[in-house]
Design a protein around this motif. Structure first.
Motif, short mmCIF file in Angstrom:
data_model
loop_
_atom_site.label_atom_id
_atom_site.label_comp_id
_atom_site.label_asym_id
_atom_site.label_seq_id
_atom_site.Cartn_x
_atom_site.Cartn_y
_atom_site.Cartn_z
N UNK A 26 0.70 -1.11 0.10
CA UNK A 26 -0.02 0.12 0.02
C UNK A 26 0.87 1.27 0.07
N UNK A 27 2.16 1.24 0.64
CA UNK A 27 2.86 2.44 0.79
C UNK A 27 3.42 2.74 -0.67
N UNK A 28 3.92 1.59 -1.34
CA UNK A 28 4.50 1.65 -2.68
C UNK A 28 3.45 2.23 -3.61
N UNK A 29 2.27 1.69 -3.49
CA UNK A 29 0.99 2.24 -4.40
C UNK A 29 0.59 3.46 -4.37
N UNK A 30 0.75 4.00 -3.14
CA UNK A 30 0.38 5.42 -2.76
C UNK A 30 1.55 6.29 -3.28
N UNK A 47 -7.05 -1.77 -5.00
CA UNK A 47 -8.18 -2.40 -4.90
C UNK A 47 -8.18 -3.70 -4.27
N UNK A 48 -7.40 -4.43 -5.02
CA UNK A 48 -6.97 -6.00 -4.73
C UNK A 48 -6.52 -5.97 -3.19
N UNK A 49 -5.25 -5.12 -2.89
CA UNK A 49 -4.98 -5.11 -1.63
C UNK A 49 -5.96 -4.84 -0.61
N UNK A 50 -6.80 -3.76 -0.81
CA UNK A 50 -8.09 -3.56 0.25
C UNK A 50 -8.82 -4.65 0.27
N UNK A 51 -9.16 -5.55 -0.71
CA UNK A 51 -10.00 -6.74 -0.64
C UNK A 51 -9.41 -7.61 0.21
N UNK A 52 -8.09 -7.80 -0.10
CA UNK A 52 -7.25 -9.01 0.79
C UNK A 52 -7.44 -8.51 2.23
N UNK A 53 -7.49 -7.31 2.56
CA UNK A 53 -7.54 -6.79 4.00
C UNK A 53 -9.16 -6.80 4.55
N UNK A 54 -10.04 -7.07 3.46
CA UNK A 54 -11.50 -6.98 4.01
C UNK A 54 -12.20 -5.77 3.96
N UNK A 55 -11.38 -4.68 3.19
CA UNK A 55 -11.80 -3.43 3.21
C UNK A 55 -12.59 -3.34 1.82
N UNK A 56 -13.95 -4.07 1.83
CA UNK A 56 -14.54 -4.26 0.43
C UNK A 56 -15.02 -2.94 -0.15
N UNK A 57 -15.52 -2.01 0.64
CA UNK A 57 -16.04 -0.85 0.07
C UNK A 57 -14.79 -0.04 -0.62
N UNK A 77 -13.13 -5.86 -13.96
CA UNK A 77 -14.80 -5.88 -14.05
C UNK A 77 -15.39 -7.10 -13.38
N UNK A 78 -14.41 -8.25 -13.70
CA UNK A 78 -15.07 -9.60 -13.06
C UNK A 78 -14.88 -9.50 -11.33
N UNK A 79 -13.82 -9.01 -11.10
CA UNK A 79 -13.68 -8.98 -9.53
C UNK A 79 -14.49 -7.72 -9.07
N UNK A 80 -15.09 -6.94 -9.64
CA UNK A 80 -15.97 -5.89 -9.33
C UNK A 80 -17.29 -6.46 -9.05
N UNK A 81 -17.68 -7.24 -10.04
CA UNK A 81 -18.84 -8.19 -9.51
C UNK A 81 -18.87 -9.04 -8.45
N UNK A 82 -17.53 -9.88 -8.22
CA UNK A 82 -17.36 -10.53 -7.02
C UNK A 82 -17.38 -9.93 -5.73
N UNK A 83 -16.80 -8.61 -5.79
CA UNK A 83 -17.08 -7.92 -4.67
C UNK A 83 -18.47 -7.38 -4.14
N UNK A 84 -19.23 -7.06 -5.40
CA UNK A 84 -20.57 -6.73 -4.95
C UNK A 84 -21.22 -7.82 -4.38
N UNK A 85 -20.91 -9.23 -4.80
CA UNK A 85 -21.64 -10.30 -4.56
C UNK A 85 -21.32 -10.74 -2.75
N UNK A 186 -12.90 -14.95 -4.26
CA UNK A 186 -11.59 -15.71 -4.05
C UNK A 186 -10.40 -14.99 -4.34
N UNK A 187 -9.67 -14.34 -3.13
CA UNK A 187 -8.71 -13.23 -3.42
C UNK A 187 -7.57 -13.85 -4.12
N UNK A 188 -7.26 -15.09 -4.21
CA UNK A 188 -5.95 -15.59 -5.00
C UNK A 188 -5.98 -15.18 -6.26
#
Length: 201
Positions: A26-30, A47-57, A77-85, A186-188
């Protein structure tokens, strides 16, 4: 002191992701986004890192930002659909999967999107052949392939006749409204969708 450029910070972020070092990633991405605010790949990876950490919003917001910059990022776009699910927002998930269905060039993601649209419509039997097709065509993303195999197993179990002594479905295993597999996210799959370049597609 040597100053790194955005590309170097991005590669450091990728390395941190693969080491499960979320803080460093996250530090590097910032740093990347401070230098290149319109870097779609960095928004996607954050966004993927936030999902890994459970920060789904935050993950949803990041995927949407990446897609605003690069509408052709099909995995986002596929992962966005999964996040909404994951948040039981089936209408928003349907919108994401329908958009992917209309523009996908990746045959595996197209099949998986159609499988999830069937699941959202409570048509698990129709989802099975799409999952099988996608899995057969998903050779460039081992984590996504493994994840979709787990979804397929879950759907097949749902289609099996329930044992006489257990006619009810545990709410821990399915969505109470649609009977979707609980592990819809599935975050992998995030990691294997990223290449060693400043472009996740």
């Amino acid at each position: 002191m040597m100053t790194l450029d955005a590309g170097e910070y991005f590669h450091l972020a990728l390395h941190a992701v693969r080491q499960n070092d979320h803080h460093a990633a996250l530090q590097y991405l910032k740093q990347v986004l401070a230098l290149e605010p319109d870097n779609a790949a960095a928004h996607y990876l954050m966004a993927a890192e936030h999902a890994e950490l459970g920060l789904f919003d935050r993950a949803i917001q990041g995927m949407e930002e990446a897609l605003a910059l690069r509408p052709d990022l099909e995995i986002a776009r596929f992962q966005l659909g999964l996040l909404h699910l994951q948040g039981n927002r089936t209408q928003q998930a349907s919108t994401a999967f329908q958009a992917l269905e209309s523009m996908a060039t990746d045959s595996a993601l197209l099949a998986f999107a159609r499988a999830y649209l069937a699941l959202i419509s409570d048509l698990p039997a129709e989802a099975v052949p799409w999952l099988e097709q996608g899995i057969a065509q998903c050779d460039n993303n081992p984590s996504l392939k493994a994840d979709m195999n787990r979804v397929l197993d879950s759907v097949r179990q749902k289609l099996e006749p329930a044992p006489a002594e257990s006619l009810t479905t545990s709410p821990e295993n399915t969505d109470p409204e649609k009977g979707l597999p609980a592990s819809v996210l599935f975050l992998g799959a995030y990691r294997d969708s990223l290449k060693d370049e400043n472009d996740p597609h």
